[in-house]
Design a protein around this motif. Structure first.
Motif, PDB file in Angstrom:
ATOM      1  N   ILE A 237       0.845  -1.187   0.000  1.00  0.00           N
ATOM      2  CA  ILE A 237       0.000   0.000   0.000  1.00  0.00           C
ATOM      3  C   ILE A 237       0.882   1.239   0.000  1.00  0.00           C
ATOM      4  N   GLU A 238       0.588   2.164  -0.906  1.00  0.00           N
ATOM      5  CA  GLU A 238       1.335   3.410  -0.990  1.00  0.00           C
ATOM      6  C   GLU A 238       0.369   4.593  -0.950  1.00  0.00           C
ATOM      7  N   GLY A 239       0.730   5.628  -0.199  1.00  0.00           N
ATOM      8  CA  GLY A 239      -0.068   6.850  -0.174  1.00  0.00           C
ATOM      9  C   GLY A 239      -1.333   6.769   0.645  1.00  0.00           C
ATOM     10  N   LEU A 240      -1.391   5.835   1.592  1.00  0.00           N
ATOM     11  CA  LEU A 240      -2.598   5.680   2.402  1.00  0.00           C
ATOM     12  C   LEU A 240      -2.913   6.945   3.196  1.00  0.00           C
ATOM     13  N   GLU A 241      -1.893   7.757   3.457  1.00  0.00           N
ATOM     14  CA  GLU A 241      -2.104   9.000   4.207  1.00  0.00           C
ATOM     15  C   GLU A 241      -2.955  10.007   3.431  1.00  0.00           C
TER      16      GLU A 241
ATOM     17  N   VAL B 130       0.945  -7.277  -6.005  1.00  0.00           N
ATOM     18  CA  VAL B 130      -0.087  -6.257  -6.179  1.00  0.00           C
ATOM     19  C   VAL B 130       0.297  -5.004  -5.395  1.00  0.00           C
ATOM     20  N   VAL B 131       0.124  -3.868  -6.026  1.00  0.00           N
ATOM     21  CA  VAL B 131       0.358  -2.577  -5.368  1.00  0.00           C
ATOM     22  C   VAL B 131      -0.939  -1.771  -5.438  1.00  0.00           C
ATOM     23  N   ILE B 132      -1.319  -1.164  -4.319  1.00  0.00           N
ATOM     24  CA  ILE B 132      -2.466  -0.258  -4.279  1.00  0.00           C
ATOM     25  C   ILE B 132      -1.921   1.116  -3.937  1.00  0.00           C
ATOM     26  N   ARG B 133      -2.039   2.045  -4.884  1.00  0.00           N
ATOM     27  CA  ARG B 133      -1.383   3.346  -4.753  1.00  0.00           C
ATOM     28  C   ARG B 133      -2.428   4.473  -4.753  1.00  0.00           C
ATOM     29  N   PHE B 134      -2.421   5.277  -3.688  1.00  0.00           N
ATOM     30  CA  PHE B 134      -3.329   6.413  -3.577  1.00  0.00           C
ATOM     31  C   PHE B 134      -2.571   7.709  -3.843  1.00  0.00           C
TER      32      PHE B 134
ATOM     33  N   LYS C 232      -2.628  12.198  -4.110  1.00  0.00           N
ATOM     34  CA  LYS C 232      -3.098  13.345  -3.334  1.00  0.00           C
ATOM     35  C   LYS C 232      -4.533  13.693  -3.732  1.00  0.00           C
ATOM     36  N   PRO C 233      -5.354  14.109  -2.756  1.00  0.00           N
ATOM     37  CA  PRO C 233      -6.738  14.480  -3.063  1.00  0.00           C
ATOM     38  C   PRO C 233      -6.805  15.605  -4.093  1.00  0.00           C
TER      39      PRO C 233
END
Length: 241
Positions: free
Chosen positions: A23-27, A170-174, A176-177
């Motif tokens: 998980i990347e960018g969960l913040e 698997v990568v889940i990348r979020f 910036k809003p």
């Protein structure tokens, strides 16, 4: 209750064990308040992987076919999706699209997270396709941020038609809003809706690094199916023996 049972006891631990997602960018996902998480859609497993990794509950707009399947399998699938808090969406026309927007806005009015795939359907070839403007309508009407999300590796892990997933990273990348407050009150302007949607899709593309196709996925699928049928008509297979 069933949602959290799935997430923390039944399905979530199994997904973590099988896919071992990074998980990347969960913040970038807000801890509270309404927001839209808009992502690419590569695999059936996307429906479960992202929600299992988020700390907050997220409600997805899911295609109505998951709720109307025949037989015992269909009833079990429908019960599963309803228990997980997913909302059925009829994708058959303009009025159906308006109903989906109303359902999505209802989720946002409750201060919850809404998950949506702007492409409208799964990618059949792993590429990213043109987004539909419903995500823009909801973002502007509800005045909420949009968090872009990229699922990476799920197409290889479970491509269309594959029931048992492959073992694949698997990568889940979020990201910036995205803030669209500058377009407040302009949710009926077609050019604005297209611009907002394209900005969302570009953000997803930047995260996923997919190849982009400036065409709706459903149209591309239909053209591919028609072309395959035409080839088979012109060059039928010879009978065995």
């Amino acid at each position: 209750m069933f949602y959290y049972l799935l997430k923390y006891v039944l399905l979530g631990p199994l997904l973590r064990l099988v896919f071992r997602p990074r998980i990347e960018g969960l913040e970038h996902v807000p801890a509270s308040g309404p927001a839209i998480v808009a992502g690419n859609h590569l695999s059936f497993s996307d429906h479960f992987l992202m929600p299992a990794m988020l700390k907050r509950r997220i409600t997805f707009l899911a295609k109505a076919e998951y709720f109307t399947g025949p037989g015992l399998k269909g009833r079990l699938t429908a019960a599963f999706f309803r228990s997980a808090g997913q909302i059925p969406v009829d994708r058959s026309g303009k009025e159906a699209g308006q109903a989906a927007i109303r359902e999505g806005l209802g989720v946002l009015r409750k201060g919850e997270l809404l998950g949506i795939y702007p492409e409208g359907t799964r990618s059949h070839d792993g590429r990213l396709y043109k987004g539909k403007v419903g995500v823009a309508v909801m973002a502007l009407k509800a005045q909420v941020p949009v968090i872009p999300c990229a699922m990476i590796g799920t197409f290889e892990a479970q491509p269309p038609g594959k029931v048992v997933p492959n073992l694949h990273p698997v990568v889940i990348r979020f990201g910036k809003p995205l803030d669209f407050s500058r377009y407040a009150g302009m949710e009926n302007e077609k050019a604005v809706l297209r611009a907002v949607t394209d900005e969302i899709m570009y953000a997803i593309l930047s995260l996923s690094e997919q190849e982009y196709v400036d065409q709706y996925a459903a149209v591309a699928k239909a053209e591919q199916t028609a072309a395959r049928g035409e080839r088979e008509r012109k060059f039928p297979r010879a009978p065995l023996g």
